[in-house]
Design an enzyme around this catalytic site. Structure first.
Site, short mmCIF file in Angstrom:
data_model
loop_
_atom_site.label_atom_id
_atom_site.label_comp_id
_atom_site.label_asym_id
_atom_site.label_seq_id
_atom_site.Cartn_x
_atom_site.Cartn_y
_atom_site.Cartn_z
N LYS A 157 0.86 -1.18 0.00
CA LYS A 157 0.00 0.00 0.00
C LYS A 157 0.90 1.23 0.00
O LYS A 157 2.04 1.17 0.43
CB LYS A 157 -0.90 0.01 1.24
N HIS A 158 0.37 2.34 -0.47
CA HIS A 158 1.16 3.56 -0.48
C HIS A 158 1.45 4.02 0.94
O HIS A 158 0.62 3.91 1.83
CB HIS A 158 0.43 4.66 -1.24
N GLU A 159 2.67 4.53 1.14
CA GLU A 159 3.03 5.08 2.43
C GLU A 159 2.09 6.23 2.78
O GLU A 159 1.69 7.01 1.92
CB GLU A 159 4.48 5.58 2.39
N ALA A 167 4.66 -0.18 -3.28
CA ALA A 167 3.67 0.48 -4.14
C ALA A 167 4.15 1.83 -4.63
O ALA A 167 3.71 2.31 -5.68
CB ALA A 167 2.34 0.63 -3.39
N ASP A 168 5.06 2.47 -3.88
CA ASP A 168 5.53 3.80 -4.26
C ASP A 168 6.62 3.76 -5.33
O ASP A 168 7.07 4.81 -5.79
CB ASP A 168 6.07 4.52 -3.02
#
Length: 489
Positions: A157-159, A167-168
């Site tokens: 998941k994005h930070e 994900a980033d």
């Protein structure tokens, strides 16, 4: 998923306890109330109890204090395991000392074993890695996995704000390799006899289609209500790709030549930079604009140069300052209803302001990142058939970008001058991603173009409908022909 059961047993007499918590991923955040734990019933010798579900993605700091007088009794830092069952027993050891003991009733499961197994399998495959355009295909594979939930692992998941997760990495790698493909494609088109006006029309059309698709088709505000101009999200991933492509491709078209790869000036070791010095001036001016707006633009009710998430971050001092100048510019020029309504900072930092990670200010740095990818493409053109020169320059660029990142971030997640932040597309995020990209491209180039150890399968196949042919054998950057490079750009 990502939860554990915590039972609090309070053996203290009245007035009762308040339990609050703070996530380890929430920098300088206020404690958030979780539960009231009633006092023990001394006549029945029965402790007061309360049960809650706690997050297991990140370490938690639990704070227990009296419900009257707000006196802190104990503080516990612990990383709970998924599906674990825990008890927190609060009792008195003597008249002045309170004991808080955390007990494991049922051990957690190891939810990382499946992803670890998959990682080891794919690392075995990636030991023979991929090449040039295959970096984009690898990004596609990761993107599809992330978009379909990523197994619900937090690192897919994005930070929430500062820092990086898997994900980033996807979006910036797309931007970087898009820049690389621009260098390869435009040079090929001009060598094949296309006029600059014809190429410019293609650039304008492709940019227009990307932006239009992003606004009308791939618009997350569809999920909120029937789409209309009142709630249409204007920024977006395809919009940013389209505009970045437009700027970088046009900039390259203005200065590229059909005979790219020859340089008659001084300092031949720097020919891939010096022969395009006007482009570098343009990029440096753009970055100066980003720095000035980010750190000197006055934002109402916010400290100048603020880079935080707002909400409960920074101990709740600036709840409506999410993104600082970047968020303010978007709200001022686009309007709150035309922005992304559920930013990743909303969960951890409980920010309530709309914030768009693909906003106006961050687009400047996506142009910078694509330009660095363009530089990688120029290196392969200027030093074609000179693998040692290409690899040495990839190493140098990777080291330079890494040093810049280390200076800007002070090698820390939160304490740097400019932290790595995907939501802001900070310059340290750009230099870090370009450092990774140069080093990865170096490895890819060596294993596929130089050694020709592998065709790139299975990462060759994702996106074939977009990027063209699949019968390139073991060729990577060196094997791109005009049609394929045009498809990538």
């Amino acid at each position: 998923m990502d939860q554990a059961l915590l039972l609090i047993r309070n053996e203290l007499p009245a007035p009762g306890l308040n339990l609050a918590a703070r996530s380890g991923s929430c920098h300088q955040c206020l404690y958030q109330f979780l539960a009231f734990v009633p006092p023990s019933n001394e006549s029945l010798r029965k402790p007061g109890t309360a049960s809650i579900m706690v997050d297991t993605q990140h370490p938690l700091t639990l704070l227990l204090n009296s419900s009257v007088g707000d006196r802190d009794l104990c503080k516990i830092q612990y990383h709970f395991g998924e599906f674990g069952n825990y008890s927190l027993v609060v009792k008195t050891l003597n008249t002045q000392t309170v004991s808080c003991d955390l007990i494991i009733n049922e051990g957690p499961i190891n939810s990382y074993l499946p992803i670890l197994f998959a990682f080891l399998v794919y690392m075995g495959i990636l030991a023979i890695l991929i090449a040039g355009r295959l970096l984009m295909k690898l990004s596609l594979v990761i993107m599809v996995f992330v978009n379909y939930g990523g197994g619900k692992y937090w690192f897919f998941k994005h930070e929430s704000w500062n820092g990086l997760t898997v994900a980033d990495l996807v979006f910036p790698w797309f931007v970087f390799i898009m820049g690389t493909s621009i260098a390869l494609a435009l040079g090929s088109m001009l060598r094949w006899g296309s006029s600059k006006w014809k190429v410019l029309r293609k650039i304008l059309w492709r940019s227009f289609v990307l932006i239009l698709l992003g606004i009308i088709v791939v618009n997350p505000n569809y999920c909120l209500a029937p789409l209309s101009w009142d709630n249409l999200r204007i920024p977006g991933v395809l919009q940013r790709l389209g505009f970045t492509y437009l700027v970088v491709a046009t900039l390259e078209l203005l200065f590229t030549r059909a005979d790219s790869g020859t340089w008659e000036g001084q300092f031949p070791a720097l020919q891939d930079v010096l022969s395009y010095w006007p482009q570098w001036i343009f990029i440096l001016v753009l970055e100066t604009i980003w720095l000035c707006l980010t750190f000197f633009l006055p934002v109402p009710d916010c400290p100048r140069g603020y880079l935080g998430p707002g909400g409960i971050g920074d101990f709740g001092k600036y709840p409506n300052c999410t993104g600082g100048a970047a968020g303010y510019i978007d709200r001022l020029l686009l309007g709150e209803k035309h922005m992304y309504q559920h930013p990743s900072s909303g969960v951890t930092y409980q920010s309530t302001m709309p914030y768009d990670p693909e906003g106006i200010l961050g687009t400047i740095n996506s142009i910078v990142l694509a330009f660095l990818g363009l530089q990688a493409g120029k290196i392969t053109l200027f030093y074609k058939d000179q693998p040692k020169q290409i690899m040495s320059r990839f190493i140098i660029w990777g080291i330079v970008m890494g040093i810049i990142s280390a200076v800007l971030t002070k090698c820390s997640k939160e304490e740097g001058f400019i932290p790595i932040n995907k939501n802001l597309w900070s310059i340290s995020y750009v230099t870090t991603m370009s450092c990774f990209a140069f080093i990865l491209l170096l490895l890819i180039y060596y294993l596929v173009d130089v050694k020709k150890w592998w065709s790139g399968a299975p990462f060759l196949y994702p996106g074939e409908g977009y990027s063209g042919k699949s019968d390139r054998g073991g060729q990577g950057l060196a094997g791109l022909d005009c049609d394929e490079a045009s498809g990538l750009a």
